[in-house]
Design an enzyme around this catalytic site. Structure first.
Site, mmCIF file in Angstrom:
data_model
loop_
_atom_site.group_PDB
_atom_site.id
_atom_site.type_symbol
_atom_site.label_atom_id
_atom_site.label_comp_id
_atom_site.label_asym_id
_atom_site.label_seq_id
_atom_site.Cartn_x
_atom_site.Cartn_y
_atom_site.Cartn_z
ATOM 1 N N SER A 8 0.792 -1.231 0.000
ATOM 2 C CA SER A 8 0.000 0.000 0.000
ATOM 3 C C SER A 8 0.824 1.281 0.000
ATOM 4 O O SER A 8 0.307 2.321 -0.377
ATOM 5 C CB SER A 8 -0.937 0.004 1.196
ATOM 6 O OG SER A 8 -0.195 -0.032 2.390
ATOM 7 N N HIS B 44 -5.575 -4.202 -1.648
ATOM 8 C CA HIS B 44 -5.438 -3.147 -2.667
ATOM 9 C C HIS B 44 -5.466 -3.701 -4.084
ATOM 10 O O HIS B 44 -5.280 -2.949 -5.038
ATOM 11 C CB HIS B 44 -4.135 -2.358 -2.441
ATOM 12 C CG HIS B 44 -4.242 -1.317 -1.376
ATOM 13 N ND1 HIS B 44 -4.836 -0.089 -1.591
ATOM 14 C CD2 HIS B 44 -3.841 -1.314 -0.085
ATOM 15 C CE1 HIS B 44 -4.782 0.621 -0.485
ATOM 16 N NE2 HIS B 44 -4.193 -0.102 0.458
ATOM 17 N N LYS C 224 -12.040 -0.930 0.177
ATOM 18 C CA LYS C 224 -11.233 -0.178 -0.792
ATOM 19 C C LYS C 224 -12.000 -0.061 -2.114
ATOM 20 O O LYS C 224 -12.965 0.669 -2.165
ATOM 21 C CB LYS C 224 -9.862 -0.824 -0.891
ATOM 22 C CG LYS C 224 -9.139 -0.561 0.447
ATOM 23 C CD LYS C 224 -7.755 -1.078 0.563
ATOM 24 C CE LYS C 224 -7.189 -0.588 1.888
ATOM 25 N NZ LYS C 224 -6.662 -1.656 2.728
HETATM 26 C C1 PLP Z 1 -6.574 -1.851 4.174
HETATM 27 C C2 PLP Z 1 -5.977 -3.152 4.435
HETATM 28 C C3 PLP Z 1 -6.535 -4.018 5.391
HETATM 29 C C4 PLP Z 1 -7.676 -3.597 6.283
HETATM 30 O O1 PLP Z 1 -8.886 -3.632 5.629
HETATM 31 P P1 PLP Z 1 -10.198 -3.053 6.376
HETATM 32 O O2 PLP Z 1 -11.302 -3.727 5.655
HETATM 33 O O3 PLP Z 1 -10.179 -1.573 6.185
HETATM 34 O O4 PLP Z 1 -10.116 -3.450 7.787
HETATM 35 C C5 PLP Z 1 -5.984 -5.264 5.534
HETATM 36 N N1 PLP Z 1 -4.918 -5.652 4.803
HETATM 37 C C6 PLP Z 1 -4.353 -4.845 3.886
HETATM 38 C C7 PLP Z 1 -3.182 -5.321 3.101
HETATM 39 C C8 PLP Z 1 -4.851 -3.560 3.681
HETATM 40 O O5 PLP Z 1 -4.286 -2.757 2.788
#
Ligand code: PLP
Length: 392
Positions: free
Chosen positions: A181, A209, A240
């Site tokens: 990310s 992502h 996301k």
């Molecule tokens: C954003 C993210 C999460 C968390 O996801 P949420 O649904 O917002 O709790 C978990 N793992 C990765 C790799 C992320 O980028």
């Protein structure tokens, strides 16, 4: 009387402020979109993971309202006690079709999906082998598991093999983010799968992502590399590209049957709410029908990244719409971000400890909702501020 026992809170907060790590959270006066309102001003939004604009899509809002009329809002309790609603089943089946897996299990968030899956798969005496840049929820899930933890250098297959060779008996679980990310680079999943097969390790990819972004029409990283059936566990998020909230674990029927019995956030925390479930279901249906928004997202990303390079700024190693504009020192990145906001552009600076010292950046999150003129407006300001700060 002063509450001395709570004084540590003041000390710790002051420490964060002294180190420049105190998080100051902006309030958005309205829905997520290409532009958002902060303190009465419209600003161009480069801070959200709303890649496809689903967070406020009219089709999704409509579907959600209908579902609320039919199912209400709350799930009642945990599914093992209150039962599963039809709409949860529908979402799980739709996600399995979309991702090309046998089965999926829906959780309350992506973070929760990792806390659910990892401790269920690895226990005392087993080994979790993790990329050094993996997400915090993977780190926390691994801690909860009580397994041994080994970390390999970022995306380094020789490093991974070395760790695998040194790993003692017991189950082995290799975990990686699909798309990282902070830099936007993609995990070398074919290499990971090959090594896992050679050393008898399970594979686990967190595609937060990648879903809705990479692969055919956003089907995710396993599809991107055509590795269907060779990755044991996929975790995803609905927060996301899907624009909502919730998480998913995807894999074989047997895996899901096992997690329903064993995963603690599934058996001890209530199910995803009706609005979240309905909105995500509609988002997946829209994506299943058309990759148009995914194409728009990539067009926008290519256009913006080319523009940034033409200005003379560097976008690092990104292979996805995540666009780090490399600045260098943290205070300079913070200054850049502040000037951007004065020019009506909302883009976060990211510095140590989220990224290494000297690699501070502005992290621009491109979305399909941005128009070409939005991007031109932003490029113009990046050029102006880059010159002011003598970066170009
Ligand atoms: C954003 C993210 C999460 C968390 O996801 P949420 O649904 O917002 O709790 C978990 N793992 C990765 C790799 C992320 O980028």
């Amino acid at each position: 009387m002063t509450q001395e026992k709570m004084n540590f809170i003041d000390r710790e907060l002051q420490e964060l402020k002294d180190e420049g790590l105190y998080k100051d959270i902006k309030t958005l006066e309205g829905a997520q979109g290409a532009w958002v309102q902060i303190k009465g001003e419209k600003v161009l939004n480069f801070c959200s993971n709303n890649y496809l604009g689903f967070a406020a899509d009219s089709r999704i809002k409509e579907a959600t309202k209908k579902a609320i009329d039919k199912y209400g809002v709350g799930p009642g309790a945990v599914r093992t006690i209150a039962g599963t609603m039809t709409i949860h089943k529908e979402l799980e089946e739709e996600l399995a079709r979309f991702k090309g897996v046998e089965a999926t299990l829906v959780l309350q968030s992506g973070f929760m999906a990792n806390l659910a899956a990892i401790p269920a798969l690895a226990d005392k005496g087993d080994t979790i082998i993790s990329d050094e840049l993996n997400h915090a929820s993977i780190i926390d899930g691994s801690r909860l598991s009580r397994a041994n933890k080994k970390v390999y250098p970022h995306n380094d297959m020789e490093g991974l093999e070395k760790v695998l060779k040194e790993t003692p008996e017991g189950k082995k679980l290799i975990i990686t983010d699909g798309v990282f990310s902070m830099d936007g680079d993609i995990a070398p999943l074919p290499g990971i799968v090959e090594l896992a097969e050679k050393y008898g390790a399970m594979t686990f990819v967190d595609d937060a992502h990648g879903e809705g972004v990479v692969g055919r029409d956003g089907r995710g990283i396993v599809d991107h590399f055509n590795l269907h059936g060779r990755v044991d566990v996929e975790v995803g998020t609905f927060s996301k590209a899907l624009g909502v909230m919730g998480g998913v674990i995807a894999g074989s029927k047997k895996l899901v049957e096992y997690l329903v019995q064993k995963a603690r956030p599934f058996t001890f925390s209530s199910a995803l709410t009706v609005p979240d479930t309905a909105a995500t279901l509609e988002a997946v249906r829209i994506l299943s029908e058309s990759g148009e928004l995914v194409e728009k997202l990539w067009d926008n990303a290519r256009y913006f990244q080319e523009g940034i390079k033409e200005i003379g700024l560097d976008t690092g190693v990104t292979e996805t719409p995540i666009t780090p504009v490399m600045i260098g020192e943290a205070h300079q990145a913070a200054e850049f971000s502040k000037k951007l906001l004065e020019e009506k552009i909302f883009a976060q600076s990211i510095g140590f400890p989220l990224v290494p010292r000297g690699k501070a950046r502005i992290r621009v999150m491109i979305s399909a909702t941005h128009s070409k003129s939005d991007l031109d407006f932003a490029l113009d300001k990046f050029r102006k501020i880059g010159k002011e700060l003598k970066l170009v």
